[in-house]
Write a protein that holds these residues in place. Structure first.
Motif, PDB file in Angstrom:
ATOM      1  N   VAL A 114       0.836  -1.205   0.000  1.00 15.12           N
ATOM      2  CA  VAL A 114       0.000   0.000   0.000  1.00 15.12           C
ATOM      3  C   VAL A 114       0.870   1.255   0.000  1.00 15.12           C
ATOM      4  CG1 VAL A 114      -1.651   1.340   1.373  1.00 15.12           C
ATOM      5  CG2 VAL A 114      -1.965  -1.119   1.093  1.00 15.12           C
ATOM      6  N   ALA A 115       1.973   1.229   0.754  1.00 17.63           N
ATOM      7  CA  ALA A 115       2.867   2.390   0.819  1.00 17.63           C
ATOM      8  C   ALA A 115       3.491   2.707  -0.536  1.00 17.63           C
ATOM      9  CB  ALA A 115       3.961   2.151   1.857  1.00 17.63           C
ATOM     10  N   SER A 116       3.615   1.707  -1.390  1.00 15.89           N
ATOM     11  CA  SER A 116       4.237   1.926  -2.704  1.00 15.89           C
ATOM     12  C   SER A 116       3.277   2.504  -3.735  1.00 15.89           C
ATOM     13  CB  SER A 116       4.812   0.602  -3.223  1.00 15.89           C
ATOM     14  OG  SER A 116       3.767  -0.318  -3.496  1.00 15.89           O
ATOM     15  N   VAL A 117       1.978   2.592  -3.372  1.00 13.55           N
ATOM     16  CA  VAL A 117       0.965   3.104  -4.301  1.00 13.55           C
ATOM     17  C   VAL A 117       0.693   4.571  -3.982  1.00 13.55           C
ATOM     18  CG1 VAL A 117      -1.396   2.831  -5.149  1.00 13.55           C
ATOM     19  CG2 VAL A 117      -0.072   0.819  -4.469  1.00 13.55           C
ATOM     20  N   ASP A 118       0.602   5.376  -4.997  1.00 13.15           N
ATOM     21  CA  ASP A 118       0.299   6.795  -4.825  1.00 13.15           C
ATOM     22  C   ASP A 118      -1.054   6.953  -4.142  1.00 13.15           C
ATOM     23  OD1 ASP A 118      -0.406   9.551  -5.218  1.00 13.15           O
ATOM     24  OD2 ASP A 118       1.075   9.635  -6.831  1.00 13.15           O
ATOM     25  N   HIS A 119      -1.114   7.795  -3.111  1.00 14.53           N
ATOM     26  CA  HIS A 119      -2.369   7.949  -2.372  1.00 14.53           C
ATOM     27  C   HIS A 119      -3.478   8.530  -3.238  1.00 14.53           C
ATOM     28  CE1 HIS A 119      -1.738  12.308  -2.003  1.00 14.53           C
ATOM     29  NE2 HIS A 119      -0.491  12.066  -1.630  1.00 14.53           N
ATOM     30  N   ARG A 120      -3.116   9.204  -4.333  1.00 13.16           N
ATOM     31  CA  ARG A 120      -4.143   9.709  -5.246  1.00 13.16           C
ATOM     32  C   ARG A 120      -4.814   8.574  -6.001  1.00 13.16           C
ATOM     33  NH1 ARG A 120       0.140  14.102  -7.342  1.00 13.16           N
ATOM     34  NH2 ARG A 120       1.391  12.224  -6.910  1.00 13.16           N
ATOM     35  N   THR A 121      -4.063   7.521  -6.250  1.00 16.74           N
ATOM     36  CA  THR A 121      -4.656   6.325  -6.868  1.00 16.74           C
ATOM     37  C   THR A 121      -5.580   5.628  -5.887  1.00 16.74           C
ATOM     38  OG1 THR A 121      -2.688   6.020  -8.250  1.00 16.74           O
ATOM     39  CG2 THR A 121      -4.140   4.115  -7.969  1.00 16.74           C
ATOM     40  N   ILE A 122      -5.137   5.528  -4.641  1.00 19.95           N
ATOM     41  CA  ILE A 122      -5.962   4.900  -3.606  1.00 19.95           C
ATOM     42  C   ILE A 122      -7.258   5.675  -3.412  1.00 19.95           C
ATOM     43  CG2 ILE A 122      -6.073   4.371  -1.140  1.00 19.95           C
ATOM     44  CD1 ILE A 122      -3.106   3.727  -1.249  1.00 19.95           C
ATOM     45  N   ARG A 123      -7.179   7.003  -3.502  1.00 20.42           N
ATOM     46  CA  ARG A 123      -8.376   7.828  -3.334  1.00 20.42           C
ATOM     47  C   ARG A 123      -9.437   7.483  -4.376  1.00 20.42           C
ATOM     48  NH1 ARG A 123      -7.366  14.077  -3.907  1.00 20.42           N
ATOM     49  NH2 ARG A 123      -6.808  13.339  -5.988  1.00 20.42           N
ATOM     50  N   ALA A 124      -9.019   7.166  -5.575  1.00 21.14           N
ATOM     51  CA  ALA A 124      -9.980   6.837  -6.630  1.00 21.14           C
ATOM     52  C   ALA A 124     -10.774   5.577  -6.303  1.00 21.14           C
ATOM     53  CB  ALA A 124      -9.243   6.668  -7.962  1.00 21.14           C
ATOM     54  N   TYR A 125     -10.170   4.669  -5.531  1.00 19.83           N
ATOM     55  CA  TYR A 125     -10.837   3.408  -5.203  1.00 19.83           C
ATOM     56  C   TYR A 125     -11.417   3.404  -3.790  1.00 19.83           C
ATOM     57  CZ  TYR A 125      -8.641   1.569  -9.416  1.00 19.83           C
ATOM     58  OH  TYR A 125      -8.252   1.350 -10.721  1.00 19.83           O
ATOM     59  N   ALA A 126     -11.366   4.545  -3.094  1.00 20.16           N
ATOM     60  CA  ALA A 126     -11.862   4.611  -1.722  1.00 20.16           C
ATOM     61  C   ALA A 126     -13.342   4.234  -1.607  1.00 20.16           C
ATOM     62  CB  ALA A 126     -11.619   6.006  -1.140  1.00 20.16           C
ATOM     63  N   PRO A 127     -14.239   4.741  -2.486  1.00 19.59           N
ATOM     64  CA  PRO A 127     -15.651   4.341  -2.372  1.00 19.59           C
ATOM     65  C   PRO A 127     -15.848   2.834  -2.542  1.00 19.59           C
ATOM     66  CG  PRO A 127     -15.430   6.294  -3.754  1.00 19.59           C
ATOM     67  CD  PRO A 127     -14.042   5.779  -3.531  1.00 19.59           C
ATOM     68  N   ILE A 128     -15.050   2.215  -3.412  1.00 18.46           N
ATOM     69  CA  ILE A 128     -15.171   0.772  -3.607  1.00 18.46           C
ATOM     70  C   ILE A 128     -14.740   0.026  -2.354  1.00 18.46           C
ATOM     71  CG2 ILE A 128     -14.346  -1.199  -4.955  1.00 18.46           C
ATOM     72  CD1 ILE A 128     -14.044   0.670  -7.333  1.00 18.46           C
ATOM     73  N   ALA A 129     -13.625   0.465  -1.762  1.00 17.22           N
ATOM     74  CA  ALA A 129     -13.149  -0.173  -0.527  1.00 17.22           C
ATOM     75  C   ALA A 129     -14.182  -0.024   0.581  1.00 17.22           C
ATOM     76  CB  ALA A 129     -11.818   0.449  -0.102  1.00 17.22           C
ATOM     77  N   TYR A 130     -14.794   1.140   0.670  1.00 16.48           N
ATOM     78  CA  TYR A 130     -15.813   1.374   1.692  1.00 16.48           C
ATOM     79  C   TYR A 130     -17.022   0.456   1.475  1.00 16.48           C
ATOM     80  CZ  TYR A 130     -19.691   3.755   4.036  1.00 16.48           C
ATOM     81  OH  TYR A 130     -20.798   4.047   4.808  1.00 16.48           O
TER      82      TYR A 130
END
Length: 390
Positions: free
Chosen positions: A81-97
């Protein structure tokens, strides 16, 4: 021919440079602090699960091996997770939720299993996990997304953003309360309040949340909503000696275990209270009593000091963020770890009611370890990618 051979070498060299740059930007103080807590926790879990019959600790390593496996999986996911840009993670935040909400709903189906009085587990064959732990990660991601993206012309979250956040909180909160799991309910509320307070949202909303919490607590008491065992835990907190062999047993035995350690402790694998199994769930919810007895005051202060250092690094990272979204990710993780550690250590010292929360990075557990490591990975990713730290 030279071009074809040179391209892979160039890509490998570029990958190596990127990996080296990422490693340099990681918060190694935070990593070492968490690793130290994990190492201490591993020893405490091992000691807490050794039978009290005088057998060799090397003959009782089943829980130790499982805990080490959980840590390996957790650290692997953390670094991924640390190796992934947090802006990329933000795009998938609703899916994770949404995934965490669906998992919480599945707990109420035949897939759910009741363990220790709470229907909070999904069991499939020999595999089991606790969705409420993953819900903490999902909530942090969703709240950071909603509060960390002000609209054009707005410098901070407005009322509509807070309302959306209340809906995002209400769904997992209702599902967790239906299990029931009071401890996780409190943690989700602490995450929400911490992130809302430091998001820049209107002060009236923060004050309103505090007032609503106080009114809700009064209504719970006035309308007798609490279950008998929960009332008994609160009564025990007010008077621990009232029922030492009944509702006050856990709290009394925890205090005895912590107090018997003295300044230097009895030594690892030498705790009479621990190996006499007087305190239930010592490898999970009451792991701090093992530290208090076998490592003494010195070991207990070391554990608390490491948590203080971790919280400082999390908030320091939040302070250095240029954008609100990564800052709120750090605040959410700090609110989670800080509140949960406070409640866990507090119930072992008899200053808060017993709620059944593990100690982050220390207690035995699969889903809890993985969830905590995922949150740590989010913060490490922010530290290594946000421009404020470059």
């Amino acid at each position: 021919m030279t071009t074809h051979l040179g391209a892979p070498r160039t890509r490998r060299a570029e990958f190596g440079r990127n990996a080296a740059g990422l490693a340099r930007r990681l918060d190694w103080t935070l990593i070492v602090s968490v690793a130290a807590l994990c190492a201490i926790g591993t020893l405490l879990v091992w000691s807490a699960t050794v039978p009290g019959d005088g057998s060799d600790p090397l003959d009782s390593t089943e829980h130790l091996r499982r805990h080490l496996f959980h840590l390996v999986v957790g650290w692997t996911l953390c670094l991924a997770v640390a190796s992934v840009d947090h802006r990329t993670i933000r795009a998938y935040a609703p899916i994770a939720y949404l995934v965490t909400v669906v998992l919480l709903a599945l707990v109420l189906t035949p897939l759910g299993e009741t363990i220790n009085g709470s229907r909070g587990w999904i069991v499939i064959g020999g595999f089991q996990f606790q969705p409420s732990e993953l819900a903490k990660v999902g909530l942090v991601l969703m709240l950071a997304t909603l509060l960390g993206e002000p609209r054009d012309g707005e410098a901070r979250p407005m009322t509509r953003d807070v309302l959306f956040c209340l809906v995002a909180l209400a769904v997992p909160l209702a599902l967790v309360m239906s299990q029931p799991d009071l401890g996780t309910t409190l943690v989700l509320g602490a995450i929400f309040l911490g992130m809302l307070t430091l998001s820049g949202a209107p002060v009236v909303w923060v004050a309103g949340m505090l007032v609503c919490g106080a009114v809700g607590a009064f209504c719970v008491w006035f309308f007798d909503v609490l279950k008998p065992y929960q009332v008994a835990r609160i009564a025990t907190l007010m008077n621990p000696t009232a029922d030492p062999q009944g509702t006050g047993y856990n709290s009394n035995q925890a205090l005895i275990a912590v107090g018997s350690g003295g300044f230097n402790g009895t030594g690892l694998f030498q705790g009479e209270q621990t190996h006499g199994q007087f305190v239930p769930e010592q490898h999970t919810d009451f792991i701090f009593t093992v530290a208090g007895e076998e490592l003494g005051f010195v070991g207990a202060v070391l554990v608390i000091g490491l948590f203080g250092l971790i919280l400082w690094r999390l908030l320091r990272t939040a302070q250095g963020c240029e954008k609100p979204y990564p800052r709120l990710l750090c605040v959410g993780a700090a609110s989670w770890f800080g509140f949960q550690a406070l409640i866990n250590i507090g119930m072992c010292l008899g200053v808060v009611p017993v709620t059944g929360l593990p100690l982050p990075f220390v207690s035995y557990g699969g889903t809890a370890v993985v969830a905590s490591m995922l949150a740590l990975g989010l913060v490490l990713g922010v530290r290594s990618r946000d421009r404020g730290f470059v």
